[in-house]
Write a protein that holds these residues in place. Structure first.
Motif, PDB file in Angstrom:
ATOM      1  N   UNK A  41       0.020  12.195   5.596  1.00  0.00           N
ATOM      2  CA  UNK A  41       1.340  12.188   4.958  1.00  0.00           C
ATOM      3  C   UNK A  41       2.440  12.481   5.976  1.00  0.00           C
ATOM      4  N   UNK A  42       2.225  13.485   6.837  1.00  0.00           N
ATOM      5  CA  UNK A  42       3.250  13.878   7.813  1.00  0.00           C
ATOM      6  C   UNK A  42       3.544  12.735   8.785  1.00  0.00           C
ATOM      7  N   UNK A  43       2.530  11.941   9.099  1.00  0.00           N
ATOM      8  CA  UNK A  43       2.723  10.820  10.024  1.00  0.00           C
ATOM      9  C   UNK A  43       3.690   9.768   9.496  1.00  0.00           C
ATOM     10  N   UNK A  44       4.006   9.815   8.201  1.00  0.00           N
ATOM     11  CA  UNK A  44       4.947   8.852   7.642  1.00  0.00           C
ATOM     12  C   UNK A  44       6.397   9.286   7.811  1.00  0.00           C
ATOM     13  N   UNK A  45       6.638  10.519   8.281  1.00  0.00           N
ATOM     14  CA  UNK A  45       8.001  11.029   8.455  1.00  0.00           C
ATOM     15  C   UNK A  45       8.480  10.786   9.886  1.00  0.00           C
ATOM     16  N   UNK A  46       9.788  10.742  10.060  1.00  0.00           N
ATOM     17  CA  UNK A  46      10.383  10.469  11.371  1.00  0.00           C
ATOM     18  C   UNK A  46      10.126  11.580  12.382  1.00  0.00           C
ATOM     19  N   UNK A  47      10.075  12.825  11.899  1.00  0.00           N
ATOM     20  CA  UNK A  47       9.941  13.949  12.828  1.00  0.00           C
ATOM     21  C   UNK A  47       8.515  14.113  13.343  1.00  0.00           C
ATOM     22  N   UNK A  48       7.583  13.301  12.851  1.00  0.00           N
ATOM     23  CA  UNK A  48       6.179  13.480  13.228  1.00  0.00           C
ATOM     24  C   UNK A  48       5.943  13.249  14.720  1.00  0.00           C
ATOM     25  N   UNK A  49       6.806  12.439  15.373  1.00  0.00           N
ATOM     26  CA  UNK A  49       6.609  12.145  16.794  1.00  0.00           C
ATOM     27  C   UNK A  49       6.740  13.394  17.660  1.00  0.00           C
ATOM     28  N   UNK A  50       7.526  14.376  17.200  1.00  0.00           N
ATOM     29  CA  UNK A  50       7.739  15.597  17.985  1.00  0.00           C
ATOM     30  C   UNK A  50       6.518  16.514  17.956  1.00  0.00           C
ATOM     31  N   UNK A  51       5.706  16.360  16.951  1.00  0.00           N
ATOM     32  CA  UNK A  51       4.510  17.222  16.834  1.00  0.00           C
ATOM     33  C   UNK A  51       3.243  16.376  16.816  1.00  0.00           C
ATOM     34  N   UNK A  52       3.332  15.161  17.344  1.00  0.00           N
ATOM     35  CA  UNK A  52       2.219  14.227  17.263  1.00  0.00           C
ATOM     36  C   UNK A  52       0.965  14.760  17.941  1.00  0.00           C
ATOM     37  N   UNK A  53       1.140  15.465  19.051  1.00  0.00           N
ATOM     38  CA  UNK A  53      -0.031  15.990  19.759  1.00  0.00           C
ATOM     39  C   UNK A  53      -0.802  16.974  18.896  1.00  0.00           C
ATOM     40  N   UNK A  54      -0.078  17.817  18.150  1.00  0.00           N
ATOM     41  CA  UNK A  54      -0.750  18.779  17.259  1.00  0.00           C
ATOM     42  C   UNK A  54      -1.427  18.057  16.094  1.00  0.00           C
TER      43      UNK A  54
END
Length: 320
Positions: A41-54
């Motif tokens: 679900x989080x991967x569908x939001x724009x801010x997910x790129x900032x925490x993608x490694x986690x």
């Protein structure tokens, strides 16, 4: 090895609240499923790129756990199907609904690692949602839902057929009434079918609608019929729930009142039914198990339900 396999099987099976290790494993499975779906679900939001490694780390850890669980279930499949051979039981699990769902939830992770699979197999991520069924699969509430649907399947199918007939009839009728007035909106019977679905199911998207007086009058009639038709399967399922819970809850009371059709059998030490699945136990001829009382819980029996020491098993004569 057989004892280790048996113990592993007891731990990874959901729903055994009396076994501490099994209960902890249940909680771990639930947490892992929720974490994996949260990443989806989080991967569908724009801010997910900032925490993608986690997110990638969480996804990798959960997938490793799913793989270990999947392998463990294959390894202990002969405990799930004791009447089958080692190879047959493993194949039986792999090609069962549960085994296929488990495999489909793992495939997207590996397919997305392929260069050509990023887009083509992205839709397979949806299968992760089916892990939620793993949480409820062994619990009584979910079993009651399945039992009601099975008991009322003929009535439900009949009501669905009526709805489909009404959809077809209304789509052809609205096409005949509106085609000349707006040929682009109602260009064929399929356009009328789309309007019929949105009207009968009271969704009303508003993308196509009648503009003639006859079409609007017909729409009013169709909307009223739709409310009644959609309510039919809802009423059937609701009545099924009431019947199921009333019957199950009254079983212990009928037994205590001395109804000889019902016999309550306590599963004590070294009872032949202990730790066996209902499908594998030997019952008196002409009888069927209708409930299992485990402490304060009343369990709806299924073929895979395991009888535990201390259970009170209610048996009654089969209906003639």
């Amino acid at each position: 090895m057989k004892k280790i396999k048996r113990r592993l099987f007891e731990i990874i099976q959901l729903g055994n609240k009396e076994d501490t290790a099994s209960r902890l494993c249940d909680y771990l499975i639930i947490i892992t499923i929720i974490a994996n779906l949260s990443v989806l679900v989080i991967n569908t939001f724009d801010f997910s790129s900032r925490i993608q490694s986690y997110l990638d780390i969480i996804e990798a850890v959960t997938v490793v756990f799913f793989i270990l669980e999947y392998v463990a279930r294959i390894f202990t499949a002969d405990e799930l199907y004791p009447d089958k051979g080692p190879i047959v039981s493993k194949l039986r699990f792999i090609f069962s609904i549960e085994g296929i769902v488990d495999l489909l939830t793992l495939l997207p992770y590996f397919l997305l690692m392929l260069p050509a699979g990023i887009v083509a197999f992205r839709v397979l991520r949806v299968f992760r949602v089916f892990h939620l069924f793993r949480i409820n699969a062994q619990y009584d509430a979910f079993n009651v839902v399945l039992d009601v649907l099975k008991d009322k399947k003929e009535q439900i199918i009949s009501s669905i057929i009526l709805i489909l007939i009404l959809m077809l009839a209304s789509s052809v009728a609205i096409y005949s009434l509106e085609h000349e007035a707006q040929p682009e909106a109602f260009s064929n019977a399929f356009s009328g079918m789309w309007w019929s679905v949105s009207t009968l199911l009271t969704v009303g998207y508003g993308d196509i609608y009648p503009i003639t007086i006859a079409g609007r009058i017909f729409t009013i009639i169709t909307a009223f019929l739709g409310v009644g038709m959609v309510a039919i399967p809802t009423g059937i399922i609701s009545a099924g729930f009431v019947e199921r819970y009333t019957r199950v809850k009254s079983l212990s009371g009928e037994t205590k009142d001395g109804d000889m059709r019902y016999v309550m059998i306590p599963v004590v030490d070294e009872h032949e039914w202990t730790d066996k699945r209902i499908r594998n136990i030997k019952k008196p001829d002409g009888t069927v198990i209708v409930s299992v009382i485990r402490g304060e819980r009343l369990i709806v029996p299924k073929p895979d339900t395991i009888i535990r020491e201390g259970d009170l098993v209610t048996v009654r004569e089969k209906d003639e």
